[in-house]
Design an enzyme around this catalytic site. Structure first.
Site, PDB file in Angstrom:
ATOM      1  N   LYS A  10      -8.922  18.796  41.956  1.00  0.00           N
ATOM      2  CA  LYS A  10      -8.742  19.647  40.776  1.00  0.00           C
ATOM      3  C   LYS A  10     -10.087  20.187  40.276  1.00  0.00           C
ATOM      4  O   LYS A  10     -11.145  19.722  40.707  1.00  0.00           O
ATOM      5  CB  LYS A  10      -8.038  18.833  39.681  1.00  0.00           C
ATOM      6  CG  LYS A  10      -6.628  18.349  40.077  1.00  0.00           C
ATOM      7  CD  LYS A  10      -6.028  17.562  38.926  1.00  0.00           C
ATOM      8  CE  LYS A  10      -4.656  17.039  39.266  1.00  0.00           C
ATOM      9  NZ  LYS A  10      -4.081  16.268  38.139  1.00  0.00           N
ATOM     10  N   TYR A  50       3.796  22.848  39.038  1.00  0.00           N
ATOM     11  CA  TYR A  50       4.117  21.854  38.022  1.00  0.00           C
ATOM     12  C   TYR A  50       5.500  22.065  37.399  1.00  0.00           C
ATOM     13  O   TYR A  50       5.756  21.572  36.300  1.00  0.00           O
ATOM     14  CB  TYR A  50       3.035  21.867  36.932  1.00  0.00           C
ATOM     15  CG  TYR A  50       1.756  21.165  37.343  1.00  0.00           C
ATOM     16  CD1 TYR A  50       1.780  19.866  37.857  1.00  0.00           C
ATOM     17  CD2 TYR A  50       0.522  21.786  37.201  1.00  0.00           C
ATOM     18  CE1 TYR A  50       0.613  19.214  38.222  1.00  0.00           C
ATOM     19  CE2 TYR A  50      -0.654  21.130  37.563  1.00  0.00           C
ATOM     20  CZ  TYR A  50      -0.601  19.851  38.070  1.00  0.00           C
ATOM     21  OH  TYR A  50      -1.759  19.191  38.431  1.00  0.00           O
ATOM     22  N   PHE A  58       2.756  18.478  27.575  1.00  0.00           N
ATOM     23  CA  PHE A  58       1.442  18.789  28.143  1.00  0.00           C
ATOM     24  C   PHE A  58       1.485  19.870  29.223  1.00  0.00           C
ATOM     25  O   PHE A  58       0.465  20.140  29.863  1.00  0.00           O
ATOM     26  CB  PHE A  58       0.771  17.513  28.670  1.00  0.00           C
ATOM     27  CG  PHE A  58       1.588  16.719  29.672  1.00  0.00           C
ATOM     28  CD1 PHE A  58       1.601  17.047  31.025  1.00  0.00           C
ATOM     29  CD2 PHE A  58       2.339  15.629  29.257  1.00  0.00           C
ATOM     30  CE1 PHE A  58       2.330  16.320  31.943  1.00  0.00           C
ATOM     31  CE2 PHE A  58       3.087  14.889  30.170  1.00  0.00           C
ATOM     32  CZ  PHE A  58       3.076  15.239  31.515  1.00  0.00           C
ATOM     33  N   ARG A  86      -1.352   8.332  48.140  1.00  0.00           N
ATOM     34  CA  ARG A  86      -1.056   7.960  46.744  1.00  0.00           C
ATOM     35  C   ARG A  86      -1.745   6.649  46.381  1.00  0.00           C
ATOM     36  O   ARG A  86      -2.267   6.488  45.284  1.00  0.00           O
ATOM     37  CB  ARG A  86       0.463   7.822  46.527  1.00  0.00           C
ATOM     38  CG  ARG A  86       1.210   9.134  46.586  1.00  0.00           C
ATOM     39  CD  ARG A  86       1.045   9.979  45.367  1.00  0.00           C
ATOM     40  NE  ARG A  86       1.649   9.408  44.174  1.00  0.00           N
ATOM     41  CZ  ARG A  86       1.709  10.016  43.004  1.00  0.00           C
ATOM     42  NH1 ARG A  86       1.180  11.229  42.866  1.00  0.00           N
ATOM     43  NH2 ARG A  86       2.274   9.444  41.969  1.00  0.00           N
ATOM     44  N   THR A  92      -2.023   7.429  37.813  1.00  0.00           N
ATOM     45  CA  THR A  92      -2.257   8.749  37.206  1.00  0.00           C
ATOM     46  C   THR A  92      -3.338   8.703  36.130  1.00  0.00           C
ATOM     47  O   THR A  92      -4.180   9.603  36.060  1.00  0.00           O
ATOM     48  CB  THR A  92      -0.937   9.271  36.578  1.00  0.00           C
ATOM     49  OG1 THR A  92       0.061   9.254  37.581  1.00  0.00           O
ATOM     50  CG2 THR A  92      -1.090  10.670  36.037  1.00  0.00           C
ATOM     51  N   ARG A 103      -9.261   7.761  41.617  1.00  0.00           N
ATOM     52  CA  ARG A 103      -9.273   7.897  40.150  1.00  0.00           C
ATOM     53  C   ARG A 103      -9.925   6.684  39.494  1.00  0.00           C
ATOM     54  O   ARG A 103     -10.613   6.800  38.476  1.00  0.00           O
ATOM     55  CB  ARG A 103      -7.854   8.087  39.628  1.00  0.00           C
ATOM     56  CG  ARG A 103      -7.280   9.461  39.942  1.00  0.00           C
ATOM     57  CD  ARG A 103      -5.821   9.513  39.585  1.00  0.00           C
ATOM     58  NE  ARG A 103      -5.219  10.815  39.822  1.00  0.00           N
ATOM     59  CZ  ARG A 103      -3.925  10.982  40.052  1.00  0.00           C
ATOM     60  NH1 ARG A 103      -3.112   9.942  40.083  1.00  0.00           N
ATOM     61  NH2 ARG A 103      -3.439  12.186  40.256  1.00  0.00           N
ATOM     62  N   ASN A 113      -8.012  14.005  35.902  1.00  0.00           N
ATOM     63  CA  ASN A 113      -7.926  12.877  36.835  1.00  0.00           C
ATOM     64  C   ASN A 113      -8.243  13.277  38.279  1.00  0.00           C
ATOM     65  O   ASN A 113      -7.765  12.661  39.224  1.00  0.00           O
ATOM     66  CB  ASN A 113      -6.568  12.169  36.710  1.00  0.00           C
ATOM     67  CG  ASN A 113      -5.400  13.094  36.989  1.00  0.00           C
ATOM     68  OD1 ASN A 113      -5.586  14.273  37.257  1.00  0.00           O
ATOM     69  ND2 ASN A 113      -4.203  12.559  36.975  1.00  0.00           N
ATOM     70  N   HIS A 116      -4.804  15.562  42.837  1.00  0.00           N
ATOM     71  CA  HIS A 116      -3.346  15.532  42.883  1.00  0.00           C
ATOM     72  C   HIS A 116      -2.945  15.214  44.308  1.00  0.00           C
ATOM     73  O   HIS A 116      -3.555  15.713  45.251  1.00  0.00           O
ATOM     74  CB  HIS A 116      -2.766  16.903  42.482  1.00  0.00           C
ATOM     75  CG  HIS A 116      -1.296  17.007  42.782  1.00  0.00           C
ATOM     76  ND1 HIS A 116      -0.332  16.563  41.910  1.00  0.00           N
ATOM     77  CD2 HIS A 116      -0.638  17.443  43.877  1.00  0.00           C
ATOM     78  CE1 HIS A 116       0.868  16.752  42.462  1.00  0.00           C
ATOM     79  NE2 HIS A 116       0.704  17.284  43.655  1.00  0.00           N
ATOM     80  N   GLU A 127       5.607  21.778  47.245  1.00  0.00           N
ATOM     81  CA  GLU A 127       4.230  22.125  46.867  1.00  0.00           C
ATOM     82  C   GLU A 127       3.437  22.876  47.928  1.00  0.00           C
ATOM     83  O   GLU A 127       2.718  23.834  47.609  1.00  0.00           O
ATOM     84  CB  GLU A 127       3.458  20.825  46.533  1.00  0.00           C
ATOM     85  CG  GLU A 127       3.971  20.126  45.290  1.00  0.00           C
ATOM     86  CD  GLU A 127       3.414  18.711  45.138  1.00  0.00           C
ATOM     87  OE1 GLU A 127       2.660  18.245  46.021  1.00  0.00           O
ATOM     88  OE2 GLU A 127       3.745  18.079  44.124  1.00  0.00           O
TER      89      GLU A 127
HETATM   90  P1  CMP Z   1      -0.847  15.184  38.748  1.00  0.00           P
HETATM   91  O1  CMP Z   1      -0.773  14.137  39.811  1.00  0.00           O
HETATM   92  O2  CMP Z   1      -1.565  16.437  39.058  1.00  0.00           O
HETATM   93  O3  CMP Z   1       0.638  15.567  38.309  1.00  0.00           O
HETATM   94  C1  CMP Z   1       1.023  15.814  37.006  1.00  0.00           C
HETATM   95  C2  CMP Z   1      -0.110  15.680  36.056  1.00  0.00           C
HETATM   96  O4  CMP Z   1       0.256  15.618  34.718  1.00  0.00           O
HETATM   97  C3  CMP Z   1      -0.841  14.393  36.315  1.00  0.00           C
HETATM   98  O5  CMP Z   1      -1.570  14.515  37.496  1.00  0.00           O
HETATM   99  C4  CMP Z   1      -1.659  14.221  35.049  1.00  0.00           C
HETATM  100  O6  CMP Z   1      -2.935  14.801  35.160  1.00  0.00           O
HETATM  101  C5  CMP Z   1      -0.828  15.009  34.064  1.00  0.00           C
HETATM  102  N1  CMP Z   1      -0.281  14.159  33.018  1.00  0.00           N
HETATM  103  C6  CMP Z   1       0.597  13.176  33.154  1.00  0.00           C
HETATM  104  N2  CMP Z   1       0.872  12.631  31.957  1.00  0.00           N
HETATM  105  C7  CMP Z   1       0.131  13.310  31.041  1.00  0.00           C
HETATM  106  C8  CMP Z   1      -0.033  13.212  29.642  1.00  0.00           C
HETATM  107  N3  CMP Z   1       0.635  12.303  28.935  1.00  0.00           N
HETATM  108  N4  CMP Z   1      -0.874  14.055  29.063  1.00  0.00           N
HETATM  109  C9  CMP Z   1      -1.553  14.985  29.788  1.00  0.00           C
HETATM  110  N5  CMP Z   1      -1.431  15.116  31.131  1.00  0.00           N
HETATM  111  C10 CMP Z   1      -0.607  14.288  31.739  1.00  0.00           C
END
Ligand code: CMP
Length: 148
Positions: A10, A50, A58, A86, A92, A103, A113, A116, A127
């Site tokens: 990212k 997404y 969010f 993963r 996450t 991470r 983070n 992805h 995706e």
């Molecule tokens: P990603 O694996 O890219 O997929 C969905 C993303 O949503 C995840 O990484 C996080 O970066 C983001 N995410 C998940 N929960 C939250 C949250 N509570 N607030 C902000 N971002 C979030």
């Protein structure tokens, strides 16, 4: 079983110059890179990627963050690639992910983070066409499969 998965480094990962470190980890593990590029993500691509989070509070932040700077998109192939990547990625929320995971070692937040990774074959199928066209996927044998 050989599987494919999608990884996105990212904008925070790219800006922090972590791309090489992340690619090194994925390659060293024994995963084959079959597609890779530095690219910008349009709002349309981000919304599609997404889509599953479109009703979350969010969602808007997710879209603006992933479109805020270049990403590195990587297609990987290997044994149980989805679950292996993963596991390497970690939880996450970077403040909760285990040390030794990507991470866990480089992120301390849930919304910045770094990486992805597809969480299922269904997600991967949704995706990867957003980021790669057919002619950008390079099918070849590394020739070292018996070493892993
Ligand atoms: P990603 O694996 O890219 O997929 C969905 C993303 O949503 C995840 O990484 C996080 O970066 C983001 N995410 C998940 N929960 C939250 C949250 N509570 N607030 C902000 N971002 C979030």
């Amino acid at each position: 079983m050989s599987e494919r998965t999608l990884v996105l480094i990212k904008p925070d990962g790219v800006k922090r110059r972590l791309s090489g470190e992340i690619i090194k980890r994925l390659e060293s593990k024994g995963l084959n890179i079959i597609g890779m590029k530095l690219m910008k993500v349009s709002e349309e691509m981000a919304r599609k990627h997404y889509d599953v989070h479109k009703d979350k509070v969010f969602f808007k932040d997710l879209v603006s963050y992933i479109t805020s700077g270049p990403i590195v998109a990587i297609l990987l192939e290997g044994k149980s690639a989805i679950s292996v990547v993963r596991t390497m990625t970690g939880a996450t929320d970077g403040s909760k992910s285990a040390p030794g995971t990507i991470r866990g070692d480089y992120s301390i937040s849930i919304d910045r983070n770094i990486i992805h990774a597809s969480d299922s074959d269904e997600s991967f199928m949704h995706e990867y066409p957003i980021f790669f066209s057919k002619n950008e996927i390079i099918e070849f044998q590394y020739g070292d499969e018996d070493l892993f």
